[in-house]
Write a protein that holds these residues in place. Structure first.
Motif, PDB file in Angstrom:
ATOM      1  N   ALA A  48      19.534 -41.342  38.403  1.00  0.00           N
ATOM      2  CA  ALA A  48      18.530 -40.666  37.590  1.00  0.00           C
ATOM      3  C   ALA A  48      17.570 -39.911  38.499  1.00  0.00           C
ATOM      4  CB  ALA A  48      17.762 -41.686  36.755  1.00  0.00           C
ATOM      5  N   ALA A  49      17.098 -38.780  38.010  1.00  0.00           N
ATOM      6  CA  ALA A  49      16.158 -37.973  38.794  1.00  0.00           C
ATOM      7  C   ALA A  49      14.831 -38.717  38.887  1.00  0.00           C
ATOM      8  CB  ALA A  49      15.956 -36.620  38.134  1.00  0.00           C
ATOM      9  N   PRO A  50      14.261 -38.786  40.071  1.00  0.00           N
ATOM     10  CA  PRO A  50      12.992 -39.494  40.212  1.00  0.00           C
ATOM     11  C   PRO A  50      11.858 -38.728  39.525  1.00  0.00           C
ATOM     12  CG  PRO A  50      13.540 -38.406  42.256  1.00  0.00           C
ATOM     13  CD  PRO A  50      14.726 -38.235  41.336  1.00  0.00           C
ATOM     14  N   GLU A  51      10.831 -39.456  39.157  1.00  0.00           N
ATOM     15  CA  GLU A  51       9.661 -38.839  38.552  1.00  0.00           C
ATOM     16  C   GLU A  51       9.002 -37.896  39.570  1.00  0.00           C
ATOM     17  OE1 GLU A  51       8.090 -39.135  35.519  1.00  0.00           O
ATOM     18  OE2 GLU A  51       9.908 -40.136  34.838  1.00  0.00           O
ATOM     19  N   PRO A  52       8.498 -36.752  39.107  1.00  0.00           N
ATOM     20  CA  PRO A  52       7.841 -35.842  40.051  1.00  0.00           C
ATOM     21  C   PRO A  52       6.564 -36.462  40.596  1.00  0.00           C
ATOM     22  CG  PRO A  52       7.661 -35.027  37.806  1.00  0.00           C
ATOM     23  CD  PRO A  52       8.552 -36.217  37.757  1.00  0.00           C
ATOM     24  N   ASP A  53       6.301 -36.162  41.822  1.00  0.00           N
ATOM     25  CA  ASP A  53       5.102 -36.657  42.480  1.00  0.00           C
ATOM     26  C   ASP A  53       3.879 -35.962  41.875  1.00  0.00           C
ATOM     27  OD1 ASP A  53       3.391 -37.867  44.268  1.00  0.00           O
ATOM     28  OD2 ASP A  53       3.790 -36.446  45.891  1.00  0.00           O
ATOM     29  N   PRO A  54       2.835 -36.711  41.497  1.00  0.00           N
ATOM     30  CA  PRO A  54       1.664 -36.069  40.892  1.00  0.00           C
ATOM     31  C   PRO A  54       0.971 -35.093  41.835  1.00  0.00           C
ATOM     32  CG  PRO A  54       1.361 -38.468  41.024  1.00  0.00           C
ATOM     33  CD  PRO A  54       2.721 -38.160  41.513  1.00  0.00           C
ATOM     34  N   PHE A  55       1.070 -35.343  43.131  1.00  0.00           N
ATOM     35  CA  PHE A  55       0.449 -34.410  44.074  1.00  0.00           C
ATOM     36  C   PHE A  55       1.229 -33.103  44.152  1.00  0.00           C
ATOM     37  CE2 PHE A  55      -1.270 -38.478  45.627  1.00  0.00           C
ATOM     38  CZ  PHE A  55      -2.615 -38.183  45.481  1.00  0.00           C
TER      39      PHE A  55
END
Length: 134
Positions: A48-55
């Motif tokens: 699964a694609a990882p969650e995007p980094d908030p930064f």
């Protein structure tokens, strides 16, 4: 005719090997084979694609805001050298950043629309509805 003899020899050797080794392989071999199989399936399994980094999201929003400010400044200045060229370059960069932001936010972009005001407006509206601001 030779292939029948080879096939018969193969079956005889398999039977003899089965008689010599009636117990299953030792447990360390089973563990080693199990680990190898896990590694192989781990490589083949779809991750699964990882969650995007908030930064990264914040950095992208900052870049979008910076480019939007530059576009407004070039449009509002009456005498700018190579104004059309600058606007085209800035709008292309802005469109690329919008596409990247849509991918990051999970917005499905419509492929039939060419780059331009309509597609840009739709992407901006979709991003704004997901809480993006710049």
């Amino acid at each position: 005719m030779e292939w029948i003899a080879v096939l018969l020899l193969f079956f005889v050797l398999c039977t003899l090997l089965n008689l010599v080794l009636p117990q299953p392989p030792p447990s360390r071999w089973r563990r080693r084979m199990h680990r190898s199989a896990d590694r192989l399936t781990g490589r083949l399994r779809h991750r699964a694609a990882p969650e995007p980094d908030p930064f990264d999201t914040l950095r992208l929003q900052t870049r979008l805001g910076h480019l939007a400010g530059k576009i407004r400044r070039v449009e509002s200045t009456p005498r700018v050298y190579a104004k059309a060229h600058r606007l085209m370059a800035l709008e292309a960069a802005y469109d690329d950043l919008l596409d990247e932001a849509c991918r990051m936010a999970g917005v499905s972009t419509e492929a039939h629309l060419k780059r331009g005001e309509e597609k840009r407006w739709q992407e901006e509206q979709e991003l704004a509805s997901r809480g993006w601001s710049w």
